[in-house]
Structures are given as structure tokens and as C-alpha cells.
Design an enzyme around this catalytic site. Sequence first.
Site, PDB file in Angstrom:
ATOM      1  CG  MET A  38       0.281  -0.525   3.617  1.00 58.00           C
ATOM      2  SD  MET A  38       1.937  -1.118   3.161  1.00 58.00           S
ATOM      3  CE  MET A  38       2.886   0.408   3.289  1.00 58.00           C
ATOM      4  CG  ASP A  39      -4.058   3.266   9.946  1.00 59.46           C
ATOM      5  OD1 ASP A  39      -3.021   3.634  10.511  1.00 59.46           O
ATOM      6  OD2 ASP A  39      -5.196   3.635  10.298  1.00 59.46           O
TER       7      ASP A  39
END
Length: 262
Positions: A38-39
Site C-alpha cells: 500500500m504505497d
Amino acid sequence: MLWRALSWLKQKLDERVQKFVIRVLSAGPVPKHVAFVMDGNRRYARANHMKVQQGHSDGFVALRRLLGICLQLNVRCVSVYAFAIDNFKRPSEEVDALMALAEAKLRELCQHGDLLQQYGVRLNVIGRVDMLPESVREAVRVAEDLTRHNDRAILNLCMPYASRDEMTRAVQDAAQEKIDLGTRNTMVEEKDIEKHLMTSVAGSPPLDVLVRTSGVQRLSDYMLWQSCEGVQLHFSTTYWPEFGLSDFLPIILDYQRKQWCL
């Protein structure tokens, strides 16, 4: 009033379209295990002139959104890289805010009627839980206990996590098991390491698809062992808080195309 009515109608239409798309997708082959890096929360916040904490909070909203989509698709297991061990090196203000958010959202996830209960999802927190503040560890214990008997799907929150740490511990645990059993063959084999990986202990099926958002094309010490063979890697340019069905759709279609070609 007219604007509100039109907005409500658009939302309802969007929901119906999404449900239809998901129903069509679920008729084809669906990955059993999908993992997300989850960047992009911080860059999303900066791009929208928000505080970093708001970016992380919106990232949790995206997690709920994607988890709901995956569960409707009948994905058996979802794993997310929520917090890396190296993230403790970030400014203390940001780390403290992330820990407070993690505690609040862990408790929220387990409320009656929430997604985990609605879909029968067992929550596992994978990683060095001993490094978390006591209040967060207590929230982890409560969340895992409340969902322990859910058996329709799995959500792995990887926090604080590092793949090299996971593999090191798996080797150590495999060696210790052989010593404890007093076996003549003390050689640690690949199958022994696989058995003791945190994802394996948590009952997760083999990884099928790994997605990283925000345009960065590296794994950043996430599920290196699990991704070494046959796993489809996808790198999306969308920041995680903005990631949704329209971004996930081509990934699932690509998975289905490759399955049909086998």
C-alpha cells in the site's frame, strides 16, 4: 436539493455498476491470495495539500474498499504491507500517528457488522508484534481473538514486517523443531522453511498476485520468498488512497487471461 439528488443517483448507479462488474469477474478464475504493497500515502497527501496523517487515514479507507472488492470476488486471502520494520526510523510524530491509527482501526475492523464479521474473515497480524506499543498489541490480541473462528477468508496485516526477518525466523524455527524432535536428519530443507513462514503458520494459501501502487517498481522486503515462483507482479501508478476497482480490474483480467492460457 437537485444537486444532492443527482449525486445520490450517481452513487447508486456507480454501486450497481461495480456490483455487476464484480459478478462478471467472479465467474472466471479468481486468485486465492492477493497481496498489496500500500504505497503512496504520503505522496498522495502532499499532492492534495494534506497532512501526512490524513494520507494514512485515507489509505485505510482504500484498504476497506479493496478488501470489500476482494471478498465479493471470493478471494480467499488478502495480505497487506501495513508497516515495515524500517518504518520505525521515520519521524516520531509520524510513527506515533500511525500507531494510534492502527490501534483505532484494528478496533473498528472488529465491530459488530463490519466487513470481517459480515464475510467471516479471520484477521492475522503478521510480523514483529513485540515491537508494537502495548496498547496496539492489546488491540491486536482482541482483533485476532474475536475473528479466530471465522473461516471463510483471511486478512493478513503485515506489521511490523520485513521479509528477511520472516525468512530468518522461519529457518531458526525449522532448525529448532528438528532439534526438539531429536531427528537424525538435522538438515533444514526448503519445505521446512516454507512450513514456518509467518503466512504459512497463519493458514494462508500460496500467493498468486502481488500489487504495488504509486509507480514504484520494487518489493521493498515484502514477501520475497512467497513471490519467487509463479506469482504475478503488478505495479500500478495510482497512489494507494485512490486505488479502486478501475485499477484492480485490469489486474484481475490479466490473471484470468493467463489462467485460461495454461
